[in-house]
Motif scaffolding. Structure first.
Motif, mmCIF file in Angstrom:
data_model
loop_
_atom_site.group_PDB
_atom_site.id
_atom_site.type_symbol
_atom_site.label_atom_id
_atom_site.label_comp_id
_atom_site.label_asym_id
_atom_site.label_seq_id
_atom_site.Cartn_x
_atom_site.Cartn_y
_atom_site.Cartn_z
ATOM 1 N N ILE A 5 0.685 -1.103 0.062
ATOM 2 C CA ILE A 5 -0.184 0.065 0.068
ATOM 3 C C ILE A 5 0.788 1.315 0.194
ATOM 4 C CG2 ILE A 5 -1.728 1.393 1.287
ATOM 5 C CD1 ILE A 5 -3.068 -1.170 0.328
ATOM 6 N N THR A 6 2.040 1.127 0.708
ATOM 7 C CA THR A 6 2.760 2.322 0.711
ATOM 8 C C THR A 6 3.563 2.584 -0.540
ATOM 9 O OG1 THR A 6 3.599 1.674 3.127
ATOM 10 C CG2 THR A 6 5.064 3.273 1.639
ATOM 11 N N ASN A 7 3.819 1.618 -1.493
ATOM 12 C CA ASN A 7 4.288 1.870 -2.635
ATOM 13 C C ASN A 7 3.410 2.632 -3.648
ATOM 14 O OD1 ASN A 7 5.675 -1.483 -3.621
ATOM 15 N ND2 ASN A 7 6.684 0.458 -2.778
ATOM 16 N N PHE A 8 2.144 2.177 -3.313
ATOM 17 C CA PHE A 8 1.118 2.927 -3.993
ATOM 18 C C PHE A 8 0.872 4.315 -3.708
ATOM 19 C CE2 PHE A 8 -3.564 4.408 -4.522
ATOM 20 C CZ PHE A 8 -3.588 4.288 -5.956
ATOM 21 N N ALA A 9 0.518 4.457 -2.404
ATOM 22 C CA ALA A 9 0.181 5.746 -1.697
ATOM 23 C C ALA A 9 1.286 6.642 -1.978
ATOM 24 C CB ALA A 9 -0.043 5.623 -0.359
ATOM 25 N N THR A 10 2.654 6.345 -1.946
ATOM 26 C CA THR A 10 3.671 7.308 -2.113
ATOM 27 C C THR A 10 3.575 7.950 -3.675
ATOM 28 O OG1 THR A 10 4.695 6.210 -0.531
ATOM 29 C CG2 THR A 10 6.081 7.386 -2.110
ATOM 30 N N GLU A 11 3.610 6.968 -4.494
ATOM 31 C CA GLU A 11 3.380 7.227 -6.057
ATOM 32 C C GLU A 11 2.165 8.039 -6.430
ATOM 33 O OE1 GLU A 11 4.500 4.267 -8.741
ATOM 34 O OE2 GLU A 11 3.744 5.354 -10.551
ATOM 35 N N TRP A 12 1.003 7.727 -5.853
ATOM 36 C CA TRP A 12 -0.164 8.300 -6.166
ATOM 37 C C TRP A 12 -0.148 9.846 -5.570
ATOM 38 C CZ3 TRP A 12 -4.020 8.899 -9.084
ATOM 39 C CH2 TRP A 12 -5.105 9.685 -8.792
ATOM 40 N N GLU A 13 0.453 9.941 -4.414
ATOM 41 C CA GLU A 13 0.488 11.383 -3.767
ATOM 42 C C GLU A 13 1.257 12.146 -4.696
ATOM 43 O OE1 GLU A 13 0.752 12.249 0.692
ATOM 44 O OE2 GLU A 13 1.447 10.342 0.396
ATOM 45 N N LYS A 14 2.491 11.768 -5.326
ATOM 46 C CA LYS A 14 3.262 12.491 -6.086
ATOM 47 C C LYS A 14 2.520 12.933 -7.613
ATOM 48 C CE LYS A 14 7.776 10.721 -4.727
ATOM 49 N NZ LYS A 14 8.792 9.668 -5.004
ATOM 50 N N GLU A 15 2.097 11.803 -8.061
ATOM 51 C CA GLU A 15 1.058 11.932 -9.277
ATOM 52 C C GLU A 15 -0.102 12.889 -9.103
ATOM 53 O OE1 GLU A 15 1.204 10.587 -12.562
ATOM 54 O OE2 GLU A 15 3.462 10.329 -11.843
ATOM 55 N N ALA A 16 -0.801 12.718 -7.855
ATOM 56 C CA ALA A 16 -2.026 13.732 -7.678
ATOM 57 C C ALA A 16 -1.623 15.064 -7.456
ATOM 58 C CB ALA A 16 -2.704 13.132 -6.468
ATOM 59 N N GLU A 17 -0.349 15.151 -6.955
ATOM 60 C CA GLU A 17 0.120 16.476 -6.807
ATOM 61 C C GLU A 17 0.310 17.241 -8.389
ATOM 62 O OE1 GLU A 17 0.193 18.766 -4.389
ATOM 63 O OE2 GLU A 17 1.287 20.289 -5.684
ATOM 64 N N LEU A 18 0.848 16.310 -9.238
ATOM 65 C CA LEU A 18 1.169 16.952 -10.501
ATOM 66 C C LEU A 18 -0.094 17.644 -11.190
ATOM 67 C CD1 LEU A 18 3.882 14.646 -11.870
ATOM 68 C CD2 LEU A 18 4.184 16.897 -11.503
ATOM 69 N N THR A 19 -1.238 16.564 -10.811
ATOM 70 C CA THR A 19 -2.369 16.819 -11.495
ATOM 71 C C THR A 19 -3.182 17.847 -10.771
ATOM 72 O OG1 THR A 19 -2.865 14.528 -11.880
ATOM 73 C CG2 THR A 19 -4.727 15.866 -11.729
ATOM 74 N N ALA A 20 -2.982 18.200 -9.666
ATOM 75 C CA ALA A 20 -3.484 19.390 -8.896
ATOM 76 C C ALA A 20 -2.561 20.725 -9.312
ATOM 77 C CB ALA A 20 -2.970 19.202 -7.309
ATOM 78 N N GLN A 21 -1.403 20.368 -9.450
ATOM 79 C CA GLN A 21 -0.867 21.748 -10.310
ATOM 80 C C GLN A 21 -1.494 21.968 -11.769
ATOM 81 O OE1 GLN A 21 3.513 21.096 -10.141
ATOM 82 N NE2 GLN A 21 3.350 20.651 -8.277
ATOM 83 N N VAL A 22 -1.732 20.938 -12.260
ATOM 84 C CA VAL A 22 -2.367 21.527 -13.470
ATOM 85 C C VAL A 22 -3.618 22.179 -13.515
ATOM 86 C CG1 VAL A 22 -3.438 20.384 -15.751
ATOM 87 C CG2 VAL A 22 -0.934 19.628 -14.853
ATOM 88 N N LEU A 23 -4.409 21.355 -12.689
ATOM 89 C CA LEU A 23 -6.018 21.954 -12.316
ATOM 90 C C LEU A 23 -5.718 23.489 -11.558
ATOM 91 C CD1 LEU A 23 -7.747 18.969 -10.845
ATOM 92 C CD2 LEU A 23 -7.867 19.846 -13.110
ATOM 93 N N SER A 24 -4.655 23.532 -10.967
ATOM 94 C CA SER A 24 -4.464 24.859 -10.292
ATOM 95 C C SER A 24 -3.888 26.061 -11.389
ATOM 96 C CB SER A 24 -3.546 25.195 -9.072
ATOM 97 O OG SER A 24 -3.938 24.145 -7.961
#
Ligand code: NI
Length: 165
Positions: A5-24
Protein backbone atom coordinates in the motif's frame (compact mmCIF):
# COMPACT_ATOMS: atom_id res chain seq x y z
CA UNK A 1 2.81 -4.12 -9.98
CA UNK A 2 2.22 -2.61 -6.59
CA UNK A 3 3.10 -4.99 -3.78
CA UNK A 4 2.53 -2.68 -0.83
CA UNK A 5 0.00 0.00 0.00
CA UNK A 6 2.89 2.32 0.79
CA UNK A 7 4.26 1.85 -2.75
CA UNK A 8 0.98 2.91 -4.23
CA UNK A 9 0.20 5.72 -1.79
CA UNK A 10 3.65 7.27 -2.26
CA UNK A 11 3.41 7.22 -6.04
CA UNK A 12 -0.20 8.35 -6.08
CA UNK A 13 0.55 11.32 -3.82
CA UNK A 14 3.26 12.51 -6.21
CA UNK A 15 1.07 12.00 -9.27
CA UNK A 16 -1.95 13.63 -7.66
CA UNK A 17 0.17 16.66 -6.78
CA UNK A 18 1.13 16.97 -10.47
CA UNK A 19 -2.54 16.77 -11.44
CA UNK A 20 -3.43 19.34 -8.78
CA UNK A 21 -0.79 21.69 -10.21
CA UNK A 22 -2.33 21.38 -13.67
CA UNK A 23 -5.80 22.04 -12.28
CA UNK A 24 -4.56 25.00 -10.25
CA UNK A 25 -3.04 26.48 -13.41
CA UNK A 26 -6.41 26.79 -15.14
CA UNK A 27 -8.44 29.98 -15.38
CA UNK A 28 -12.22 30.18 -15.58
CA UNK A 29 -11.99 31.42 -19.15
CA UNK A 30 -9.73 28.54 -20.19
CA UNK A 31 -12.32 25.93 -19.17
CA UNK A 32 -14.11 26.49 -22.49
CA UNK A 33 -11.03 25.76 -24.61
CA UNK A 34 -11.28 22.71 -26.86
CA UNK A 35 -9.39 21.41 -29.86
CA UNK A 36 -12.53 21.04 -31.99
CA UNK A 37 -16.27 21.65 -31.61
CA UNK A 38 -17.09 18.01 -30.88
CA UNK A 39 -14.23 17.40 -28.44
CA UNK A 40 -14.15 17.72 -24.71
CA UNK A 41 -13.35 21.12 -23.30
CA UNK A 42 -10.43 21.73 -20.98
CA UNK A 43 -12.99 22.13 -18.19
CA UNK A 44 -14.63 18.80 -19.05
CA UNK A 45 -11.25 17.05 -18.97
CA UNK A 46 -10.42 18.68 -15.65
CA UNK A 47 -13.72 17.58 -14.16
CA UNK A 48 -13.24 14.07 -15.60
CA UNK A 49 -10.03 13.79 -13.60
CA UNK A 50 -12.04 14.60 -10.47
CA UNK A 51 -14.98 12.28 -11.15
CA UNK A 52 -12.85 9.40 -12.41
CA UNK A 53 -11.38 8.95 -8.93
CA UNK A 54 -14.72 7.29 -8.24
CA UNK A 55 -13.35 4.31 -10.25
CA UNK A 56 -11.63 3.30 -7.03
CA UNK A 57 -14.98 2.59 -5.37
CA UNK A 58 -15.52 -0.16 -7.95
CA UNK A 59 -12.43 -1.82 -6.46
CA UNK A 60 -14.19 -1.93 -3.10
CA UNK A 61 -13.04 1.27 -1.41
CA UNK A 62 -15.57 3.36 0.48
CA UNK A 63 -15.10 7.13 0.29
CA UNK A 64 -17.10 10.14 -0.82
CA UNK A 65 -16.22 11.04 -4.41
CA UNK A 66 -18.41 12.46 -7.14
CA UNK A 67 -20.00 10.38 -9.88
CA UNK A 68 -19.19 10.77 -13.57
CA UNK A 69 -22.44 12.59 -14.29
CA UNK A 70 -22.13 15.10 -11.45
CA UNK A 71 -22.30 18.76 -12.39
CA UNK A 72 -18.92 20.49 -12.40
CA UNK A 73 -18.25 23.56 -10.26
CA UNK A 74 -18.47 26.81 -12.24
CA UNK A 75 -14.92 27.89 -11.50
CA UNK A 76 -11.48 26.43 -12.15
CA UNK A 77 -10.70 26.94 -8.47
CA UNK A 78 -13.80 24.95 -7.52
CA UNK A 79 -12.68 22.02 -9.67
CA UNK A 80 -9.17 22.10 -8.17
CA UNK A 81 -10.61 22.21 -4.64
CA UNK A 82 -12.82 19.21 -5.31
CA UNK A 83 -9.84 17.31 -6.67
CA UNK A 84 -7.79 17.96 -3.55
CA UNK A 85 -10.68 17.03 -1.24
CA UNK A 86 -11.53 13.77 -3.01
CA UNK A 87 -7.87 12.85 -3.37
CA UNK A 88 -7.43 13.14 0.39
CA UNK A 89 -10.53 10.98 0.95
CA UNK A 90 -9.15 8.39 -1.47
CA UNK A 91 -5.74 8.28 0.20
CA UNK A 92 -7.33 7.88 3.61
CA UNK A 93 -9.55 5.07 2.31
CA UNK A 94 -6.63 3.23 0.67
CA UNK A 95 -4.43 3.41 3.73
CA UNK A 96 -7.13 2.52 6.27
CA UNK A 97 -9.35 0.07 4.38
CA UNK A 98 -6.76 -2.02 2.52
CA UNK A 99 -3.74 -4.03 3.53
CA UNK A 100 -0.86 -5.22 1.38
CA UNK A 101 -2.72 -8.53 0.96
CA UNK A 102 -5.59 -6.69 -0.77
CA UNK A 103 -3.23 -5.91 -3.64
CA UNK A 104 -3.09 -9.61 -4.52
CA UNK A 105 -6.87 -9.79 -4.90
CA UNK A 106 -8.94 -9.20 -8.05
CA UNK A 107 -12.25 -7.46 -8.62
CA UNK A 108 -14.80 -7.93 -11.37
CA UNK A 109 -15.67 -4.65 -13.07
CA UNK A 110 -18.02 -4.47 -16.03
CA UNK A 111 -17.67 -8.20 -16.65
CA UNK A 112 -13.86 -8.08 -16.68
CA UNK A 113 -11.57 -9.39 -13.97
CA UNK A 114 -9.03 -6.82 -12.72
CA UNK A 115 -6.12 -7.68 -10.46
CA UNK A 116 -6.16 -4.76 -8.01
CA UNK A 117 -2.46 -3.97 -8.43
CA UNK A 118 -2.94 -3.74 -12.22
CA UNK A 119 -6.05 -1.59 -11.80
CA UNK A 120 -4.07 0.83 -9.64
CA UNK A 121 -1.44 1.17 -12.38
CA UNK A 122 -4.19 1.83 -14.92
CA UNK A 123 -5.70 4.41 -12.59
CA UNK A 124 -2.38 6.27 -12.37
CA UNK A 125 -1.75 6.15 -16.11
CA UNK A 126 -5.28 7.33 -16.87
CA UNK A 127 -4.59 10.56 -14.99
CA UNK A 128 -1.29 11.05 -16.83
CA UNK A 129 -3.05 10.50 -20.18
CA UNK A 130 -5.57 13.26 -19.55
CA UNK A 131 -3.00 15.59 -18.00
CA UNK A 132 -1.12 15.40 -21.29
CA UNK A 133 -4.22 16.44 -23.21
CA UNK A 134 -4.80 19.26 -20.77
CA UNK A 135 -1.33 20.74 -21.00
CA UNK A 136 -1.73 21.09 -24.78
CA UNK A 137 -5.07 22.86 -24.32
CA UNK A 138 -3.51 25.05 -21.62
CA UNK A 139 -0.87 26.13 -24.07
CA UNK A 140 -3.53 26.89 -26.68
CA UNK A 141 -5.39 28.93 -24.08
CA UNK A 142 -2.27 31.03 -23.50
CA UNK A 143 -1.56 29.52 -20.08
CA UNK A 144 1.75 28.28 -18.80
CA UNK A 145 1.63 24.53 -18.06
CA UNK A 146 3.53 23.39 -14.97
CA UNK A 147 6.53 21.10 -15.24
CA UNK A 148 5.32 17.50 -15.12
CA UNK A 149 8.16 15.06 -15.79
CA UNK A 150 10.68 17.59 -16.96
CA UNK A 151 11.27 21.18 -18.03
CA UNK A 152 8.73 22.98 -20.19
CA UNK A 153 9.49 25.38 -23.02
CA UNK A 154 9.13 28.28 -20.58
CA UNK A 155 11.51 26.73 -18.07
CA UNK A 156 14.24 26.57 -20.69
CA UNK A 157 13.61 30.18 -21.71
CA UNK A 158 13.68 31.28 -18.04
CA UNK A 159 17.08 29.63 -17.67
CA UNK A 160 18.40 31.37 -20.78
CA UNK A 161 18.71 28.10 -22.68
CA UNK A 162 17.48 27.11 -26.12
CA UNK A 163 14.14 25.29 -25.58
CA UNK A 164 14.13 21.60 -26.46
CA UNK A 165 10.34 21.19 -26.56
NI1 NI B 1 -10.74 9.07 -19.17
Amino acid sequence: MFTTITNFATEWEKEAELTAQVLSGLTDESLQRRIDADRRTLGALAWHLVTSIDFMTSLGLDFKGVSEGAKAPESAEGIAEEYRRINQALLEAVTTQWTDDTLRESRTIGGGKWPISAALRYFLMHQAHHRGQMTVLMRQAGLRPPEIYGPTYDTWVDKGKAPLD
